[in-house]
Write an enzyme that holds these catalytic residues in place. Structure first.
Site, PDB file in Angstrom:
ATOM      1  N   CYS A 214      -1.564   8.885   3.473  1.00 17.08           N
ATOM      2  CA  CYS A 214      -1.804   8.011   2.306  1.00 17.08           C
ATOM      3  C   CYS A 214      -2.914   8.603   1.440  1.00 17.08           C
ATOM      4  CB  CYS A 214      -1.901   6.523   2.537  1.00 17.08           C
ATOM      5  SG  CYS A 214      -0.654   6.075   3.914  1.00 17.08           S
TER       6      CYS A 214
ATOM      7  N   GLU B 161       0.786  -1.211   0.123  1.00 19.53           N
ATOM      8  CA  GLU B 161       0.045  -0.020  -0.033  1.00 19.53           C
ATOM      9  C   GLU B 161       1.010   1.181  -0.021  1.00 19.53           C
ATOM     10  OE1 GLU B 161      -1.904   3.027   0.702  1.00 19.53           O
ATOM     11  OE2 GLU B 161      -1.742   2.442   2.696  1.00 19.53           O
TER      12      GLU B 161
END
Ligand code: NAG
Ligand code: NAG
Ligand code: NAG
Length: 614
Positions: free
Chosen positions: A357, A322
Site C-alpha cells: 500500500c 485504507e
C-alpha cells in the site's frame, strides 16, 4: 601504490562500519538502558502480566523441503465447486488445501459467538489484555522463521520481505500497545467549558468504551501483519473481532487465527473473541451490511471500497478505509549519499514484488540526481534474482506476485508509457521461472523518462515497476507529486532541512517521511490517506481510540459533590417564566460574564446575576 590504496580503502571501510555500528546499535542500547533504568519507563516488569508459552505445530507445507503437488494451472476457484476456495503457493503453484466458503448462516453464528464473548471482555483489566499481547509477542519472537515461512508459502514473497513487512511491524505494534495502550485508553480529563462560571462547576472527561464486535476486511499482501494489526488493536480496546481475510490467503489466515485462539486459550480467555470468515465477492455484501458489526476497517482497493462503504451504510456502520496510493519519493539534487538512497528506493519499490500500500510508485528527481539514479538503477535492477527462497538454496531478491490475473494490466501500463516516450530499460513482462513454471513472476522493471501524460503516472501499479520521473525544479516536483488522485505516503530526500521540511508541508498526503521511507508506519503514528487513498486512521493513538465509543461525561466538580451542592436551573429561567425581561437579562449577563474579555464588564454582569439570581 595499489597496496597502499587498498589498505586505505579497507581502513575507510572499517571506520565506516564502526560509525554505523555506533549510531545504529551502541547509541540506541545506551538510550534503552537510560529510559528503562534511569527514567523508569512504564515498561516495568510485572509478574502478573508475564507472558505464557504457547506451542502449536507448524503446518507441514511451511517446513523446509516440503514437496507438494503442483496445480496445472493454479487457481483459487474450482469450476465444479463454486463454494470452495482452493489455496496454493503463488511462487511454486503447489496445492495447499481447499476450504468451504463461509456461508451466511455461519457468518451469523460467528458474529453471535463474538458478541457473546465480548460481554465479559469489555470490562477486562488492562493487565490481562497486556498479558495476552505479551503472550502473542513472545510467540511471534520465538517463532519468527515459522511464521515467515507460513506467510511466504501463501503469498509467494521472500523470507526477508516477510521478516521486515510481517514480523517486525507486528512486533512493533504489539509492543507499542503493551507500553502505551493503557495510557491512551484511560479516562481522559478535558479542559471543560471556556465560560469560567461553568468551568468552576463542571468537570469534563472522555471515557473510551469498546464498540462491541468490530470487523477488519483485509488485503492479501501481508497475510500475517494485515490480520494481526486489527486483532491486536481490537482486543486491546476490549472489542471482539471478526476478520474477513482475502480469498487469496485463506490457508495462512486460518493458521494465524488458530495461533491467536491458542494464545487466548492459554491465557484462560474466550477464544470466540476472534473469528475468521472468507467468501467470494457475491456474499461479501451480506457480511459488510451485517447488523452485528459495529465498525469496519477496510484495507484494500478503491473499487472494492465503494462496494464496502455502500453496503455498510445500510446499517450506518462506521468505516475506516485504507486504500492504495501513488506514493512518490522526491529526490533533490543535493542528496549526499546516493548509494544509501538508491538502496532505500529499491526496497521501497520491490519489497513483496511491489505489492505494498505504501510502496514507492513514482521516483521524482531533480535533473542531477535523475542522471545518477538512472545509472545506478540500470545496473542494479537487471541483476535481481527471482524465485521461491523457502524452497531453493541459492539467494533470492524478489518473490512471486499473488496471482497472474494482473499481468496483462501491468504490461498494458508499460506499453502505454513506452508508446508515449518512456524508456523501458529492463523487465516489462511476465517471467517464466525455469524451476517454477506455475509461479506468478513478473520481471523487475525499470521505466525512465516517465511523465504525467502516461497512465502509469496516475494509476496504481502494485507491482515490481520502478518509474523515474524528471522534474525541472522543486516546484515542479511538488506539483507532480500532488497531481494524482491519491494521497497516502510520500518521501522527500535532500540535504537542506529547511527546504525538504517545506516540501513535506506542501505535499497533499496522509503521511510524509523526511529523508527516510515509510518509517511513519513503523513509528505507530496514525496511518491513513487523503483524497482517494481513503479516510480515517488506524495505527497509533487514533487507531486505538477510533475502535472506541469516545463517551463524553460531564459532572459536577468533586468539591461540589463533597459539599452536597447540586447545580440546577436558576429561578429566573425556570418554568413558568415569571418575568420575561428578567429572564432575558439573566442569560445576557451570563454571556457577558462568561465571554466578555473586559474585566469591568464581567464584574458588572456578575453583580446583576447575583441580584437577579434569587
Ligand atoms: C465442506 O462442505 C461439505 C458439504 O458441501 C461438507 O461435507 C464438508 O464437511 C465441509 N468441510 C469442512 C472442512 O467443513
Ligand atoms: C500541491 O502542489 C501544488 C503545486 O505546487 C500546490 O499548488 C498545492 O497547493 C499543493 N498542495 C495541495 C494540497 O494540493
Ligand atoms: C537552506 O535553504 C534555505 C532556504 O533556501 C537557505 O536560506 C539556507 O541558507 C540553506 N541552508 C544551508 C545550510 O545551505
Amino acid at each position: 601504490m595499489i597496496a597502499i590504496d587498498f589498505e586505505f580503502q579497507q581502513w575507510q571501510w572499517q571506520y565506516q562500519i564502526s560509525t554505523t555500528f555506533f549510531i545504529c546499535v551502541i547509541l540506541p542500547t545506551l538510550y534503552y538502558l537510560y529510559s528503562k533504568y534511569i527514567t523508569k519507563s512504564p515498561n516495568n516488569y510485572n509478574k502478573l502480566e508475564s507472558p505464557l508459552k504457547v506451542t502449536i505445530p507448524i503446518p507441514e507445507e511451511a517446513r523446509p523441503h516440503w514437496k507438494g503437488k503442483r496445480l496445472y494451472p493454479p487457481s483459487i476457484k474450482l469450476d465444479e465447486e463454486p463454494d470452495k476456495i482452493q489455496s496454493y503457493c503463488p511462487a511454486t503453484g503447489q496445492y495447499l488445501g481447499t476450504s468451504n466458503v463461509t456461508t451466511r448462516e455461519e457468518m451469523d453464528e460467528k458474529i453471535e459467538l463474538a458478541k457473546h464473548a465480548q460481554i465479559n471482555w469489555a470490562s477486562s483489566d488492562f493487565s490481562i489484555r497486556r498479558k495476552l499481547l505479551k503472550t502473542m509477542s513472545r510467540y511471534i519472537l520465538e517463532n519468527q522463521e515459522n511464521l515467515a515461512r507460513i506467510a511466504c508459502r501463501d503469498s509467494g514473497k521472500t523470507k526477508l520481505d516477510a521478516s521486515m513487512g510481517e514480523i517486525m511491524v507486528t512486533l512493533e505494534k504489539v509492543n507499542w500497545i503493551i507500553n502505551n495502550g493503557e495510557r491512551i485508553l484511560k479516562p481522559n480529563q478535558r479542559v471543560g467549558p471556556s465560560n469560567f462560571l461553568l468551568k468552576f462547576l463542571k468537570s469534563a472527561e472522555v471515557r473510551y468504551e469498546p464498540l462491541g464486535v468490530v470487523s477488519a476486511i483485509i488485503s492479501w499482501n501481508y497475510p500475517f501483519h494485515n490480520l494481526m494489526g486489527p486483532i491486536i488493536a481490537s482486543l486491546f480496546t476490549g472489542n471482539a473481532i471478526v476478520v474477513k481475510c482475502s480469498e487469496q490467503v485463506v490457508w495462512s489466515s486460518k493458521w494465524f487465527i488458530k495461533m491467536v485462539k491458542e494464545c487466548l486459550k492459554t491465557c484462560g480467555l474466550d477464544e470466540n473473541l476472534v473469528q475468521l470468515v472468507y467468501c467470494f465477492p457475491n456474499d461479501a455484501d451480506y457480511f459488510t451490511s451485517h447488523c452485528g458489526l459495529n465498525h469496519i476497517t477496510f484495507i484494500g482497493s478503491k473499487p472494492v471500497a465503494h462496494a464496502v462503504v455502500a453496503s455498510a451504510s445500510k446499517q450506518l456502520t462506521p468505516c475506516v478505509v485504507e486504500l492504495g496510493g501513488k506514493d512518490s519519493v522526491i529526490v533533490l539534487d543535493d542528496v549526499k549519499d546516493m548509494n544509501a538512497l538508491n538502496s532505500v528506493i529499491l526496497r521501497g519499490t520491490f519489497q513483496s514484488a511491489g505489492q505494498n500500500c505504501i510502496g514507492i510508485e513514482r521516483v521524482i528527481c531533480l535533473p542531477k540526481s535523475y542522471e545518477k539514479l538512472c545509472d545506478i538503477f540500470t545496473k542494479r535492477i537487471k541483476d535481481f534474482r527471482l524465485g521461491s527462497d523457502i524452497d531453493q538454496l541459492d539467494e533470492i531478491d524478489m518473490g512471486a506476485m499473488i496471482s497472474d490475473n494482473r499481468f496483462s494490466q501491468l504490461e498494458d501500463l508499460i506499453n502505454d508509457a513506452v508508446s508515449k516516450g518512456a524508456n523501458l530499460v529492463s523487465g516489462g513482462k511476465q517471467f517464466q521461472h525455469p524451476n517454477y513454471p506455475q509461479g506468478h513472476y513478473f520481471e523487475p522493471t525499470l521505466l525512465t523518462d516517465v511523465d504525467s501524460s502516461m497512465r502509469i503516472f496516475h494509476e496504481e501499479v502494485f507491482g515490481p515497476i520502478l518509474t523515474l520521473i524528471k522534474a525541472r525544479d522543486i516546484d515542479e516536483a511538488v506539483s507532480l507529486s500532488n497531481s494524482t488522485e491519491y494521497g497516502l505516503g510520500n518521501s522527500v530526500f535532500g540535504s537542506n532541512f529547511t527546504i525538504i521540511n517545506d516540501i513535506a508541508n506542501r505535499l497533499h498526503s496522509g503521511n510524509v517521511a523526511i529523508n527516510d521511507f515509510a518509517t511513519f508506519y513503523v513509528a505507530q503514528l496514525p496511518f491513513g490517506g487523503v483524497k482517494k487513498s481513503g479516510y480515517g486512521k488506524f495505527g497509533g493513538e487514533e487507531g486505538l481510540t477510533s475502535l472506541c465509543n469516545c463517551k463524553s461525561i460531564i459532572m459536577d466538580k468533586p468539591y461540589l459533590r463533597f459539599f452536597g451542592v447540586q447545580t440546577s436551573i436558576p429561578p429566573p429561567i425556570d418554568y413558568p417564566i415569571e418575568d420575561d425581561k428578567k429572564a432575558w437579562n439573566f442569560v445576557r449577563c451570563l454571556n457577558i460574564a462568561g465571554y466578555d474579555p473586559r474585566i469591568w464588564a464581567k464584574i458588572k454582569a456578575i453583580k446583576t446575576l447575583a441580584k437577579s439570581g434569587n
